[in-house]
Design a protein around this motif. Structure first.
Motif, PDB file in Angstrom:
ATOM      1  N   THR A 191      47.079  34.078  63.527  1.00  0.00           N
ATOM      2  CA  THR A 191      48.215  33.625  62.733  1.00  0.00           C
ATOM      3  C   THR A 191      48.006  32.282  62.047  1.00  0.00           C
ATOM      4  OG1 THR A 191      49.260  32.531  64.632  1.00  0.00           O
ATOM      5  CG2 THR A 191      49.802  34.860  64.273  1.00  0.00           C
ATOM      6  N   ASP A 192      47.051  31.481  62.553  1.00  0.00           N
ATOM      7  CA  ASP A 192      46.889  30.135  62.001  1.00  0.00           C
ATOM      8  C   ASP A 192      45.451  29.662  62.234  1.00  0.00           C
ATOM      9  OD1 ASP A 192      47.019  27.507  61.186  1.00  0.00           O
ATOM     10  OD2 ASP A 192      48.696  26.949  62.482  1.00  0.00           O
ATOM     11  N   PHE A 193      44.694  29.510  61.144  1.00  0.00           N
ATOM     12  CA  PHE A 193      43.300  29.073  61.254  1.00  0.00           C
ATOM     13  C   PHE A 193      43.161  27.554  61.275  1.00  0.00           C
ATOM     14  CE2 PHE A 193      43.016  33.345  59.449  1.00  0.00           C
ATOM     15  CZ  PHE A 193      42.075  33.915  60.292  1.00  0.00           C
ATOM     16  N   THR A 194      44.225  26.841  60.963  1.00  0.00           N
ATOM     17  CA  THR A 194      44.131  25.383  60.932  1.00  0.00           C
ATOM     18  C   THR A 194      44.192  24.770  62.328  1.00  0.00           C
ATOM     19  OG1 THR A 194      46.521  24.943  60.743  1.00  0.00           O
ATOM     20  CG2 THR A 194      45.314  25.404  58.706  1.00  0.00           C
ATOM     21  N   ASP A 195      44.750  25.475  63.273  1.00  0.00           N
ATOM     22  CA  ASP A 195      44.898  24.976  64.641  1.00  0.00           C
ATOM     23  C   ASP A 195      43.808  25.592  65.511  1.00  0.00           C
ATOM     24  OD1 ASP A 195      45.629  24.129  67.136  1.00  0.00           O
ATOM     25  OD2 ASP A 195      47.744  24.680  66.937  1.00  0.00           O
ATOM     26  N   LEU A 196      42.704  24.893  65.660  1.00  0.00           N
ATOM     27  CA  LEU A 196      41.568  25.439  66.402  1.00  0.00           C
ATOM     28  C   LEU A 196      41.859  25.590  67.887  1.00  0.00           C
ATOM     29  CD1 LEU A 196      38.526  23.694  64.666  1.00  0.00           C
ATOM     30  CD2 LEU A 196      39.594  25.913  64.171  1.00  0.00           C
ATOM     31  N   GLU A 197      42.875  24.888  68.386  1.00  0.00           N
ATOM     32  CA  GLU A 197      43.251  25.050  69.785  1.00  0.00           C
ATOM     33  C   GLU A 197      43.658  26.495  70.078  1.00  0.00           C
ATOM     34  OE1 GLU A 197      43.172  22.847  72.368  1.00  0.00           O
ATOM     35  OE2 GLU A 197      42.122  21.493  70.995  1.00  0.00           O
TER      36      GLU A 197
END
Length: 324
Positions: A191-197
């Motif tokens: 859903t979100d590639f910017t949050d690597l966590e």
């Protein structure tokens, strides 16, 4: 959305597809209704990109709703034949019983030189544009399309439901036929590639930024990388008035970790968007067993998926088809 009817309801499974269909072996999905196989919907990279269209056996006087399936494979593998596998096939069977046309598409893959994730998404949008352009020909209602995908296909399905199609122009021959899907379904899609966590797991072989090269290729600019990551993240496209979205996610998934689904669900709840989440306990990627039997089980997951699509189209009146 009240998920209790989805979890408790039952559907009779139609006998549209034989149990011995083997899509991965290159065999096409067999269908008792009309099968339109390898329909070219665009050209890109010097070749035709194709879809399969499976029409219901019964003759319908109204334009049919569509279940539009996008296969997984890390944006680098897989094919439209995946729709015939035992994991996906029963969903096709159940919705076909309710008069759906089922569509399974190919798209360019990032294993090919120069192909990025954005190209995969653009191709999937072009598939929708093609169906919209040819709605009368295939007796479908382009205003009642539910998109569904698994893994990489789950991310693409989310993008189709949430993103602005005008931002993903593709084949000029299909320009002007944009349509917003009625709803979307994602099985374990990021859903979100910017949050690597969100991508971190206990598996040391899996780097947190393992899909970055499929988003930006050889781009070096930090600014362009951030923009590209945001563009491919359904999280940044979600709005209060976005179409309904159903996420199903295994709590033991290490390929696309569980954290992705509640991350998007949290934003949806904050802004009042229509997003439902089904957590599948003891399940890894592809609903593999992980520490126990998945709960809900695979058959129930398939019913939940089909029921959601059926409920969405039943809430929107269909239109009459044009007489030939």
């Amino acid at each position: 959305m009240n998920l209790l009817p989805l979890l408790l309801g039952t559907l009779a499974i139609a006998t549209f597809l034989p149990t011995d269909a083997r899509a991965q072996g290159g065999n096409k999905v067999e269908w008792q209704g009309q099968s339109l196989l390898d329909v070219p919907y665009k050209r890109a990279g010097g070749r035709e990109i194709r879809m399969d269209i499976y029409q219901p056996k019964e003759d319908h006087s109204k334009a049919a709703p569509v279940l539009y399936y996008v296969h997984g494979g890390g944006w680098a593998a897989g094919s439209k034949d995946k729709g015939g596998l035992p994991l996906m096939r029963p969903v096709f069977e159940m919705v076909a019983k309710q008069g759906f046309v089922c569509v399974s598409i190919n798209y360019r893959l990032s294993k090919n030189n120069g192909v990025l994730m954005r190209d995969c998404v653009t191709d999937a949008f072009d598939g929708l544009r093609f169906l919209t352009k040819n709605a009368e020909r295939y007796q479908i209602d382009a205003q009642r399309i539910v998109v569904w995908g698994d893994s990489a296909g789950g991310q693409i399905a989310q993008m189709l439901a949430l993103a602005d199609p005008a931002k993903f122009p593709g084949d000029p021959a299909l320009a002007g036929f944009d349509v917003r899907p009625l709803a979307g379904i994602s099985w374990y899609g990021p859903t979100d590639f910017t949050d690597l966590e969100l991508f971190k797991t206990d598996d040391t072989d899996k780097k947190a930024d393992r899909f970055g090269n499929r988003i930006v290729g050889h781009a070096r600019s930090v600014t362009s990388k951030r923009e590209a990551y945001e563009e491919m993240s359904p999280y940044f496209w979600l709005r209060k008035n976005s179409p309904p979205l159903l996420l199903l996610q295994g709590d033991k998934d290490t390929t696309i970790p569980f954290a992705h689904a509640p991350h998007l669900k949290k934003k949806a709840d904050e802004i009042g968007a229509d997003l439902s989440l089904v957590v599948v306990k003891n399940a890894g990627h592809n609903w593999r067993k992980a520490g126990g039997s998945p709960e809900p089980g695979v058959k129930e997951i398939q019913k939940i998926t089909a029921n959601f699509a059926i409920e969405q189209v039943q809430a929107k009146p269909s239109r009459k088809t044009t007489e030939p």
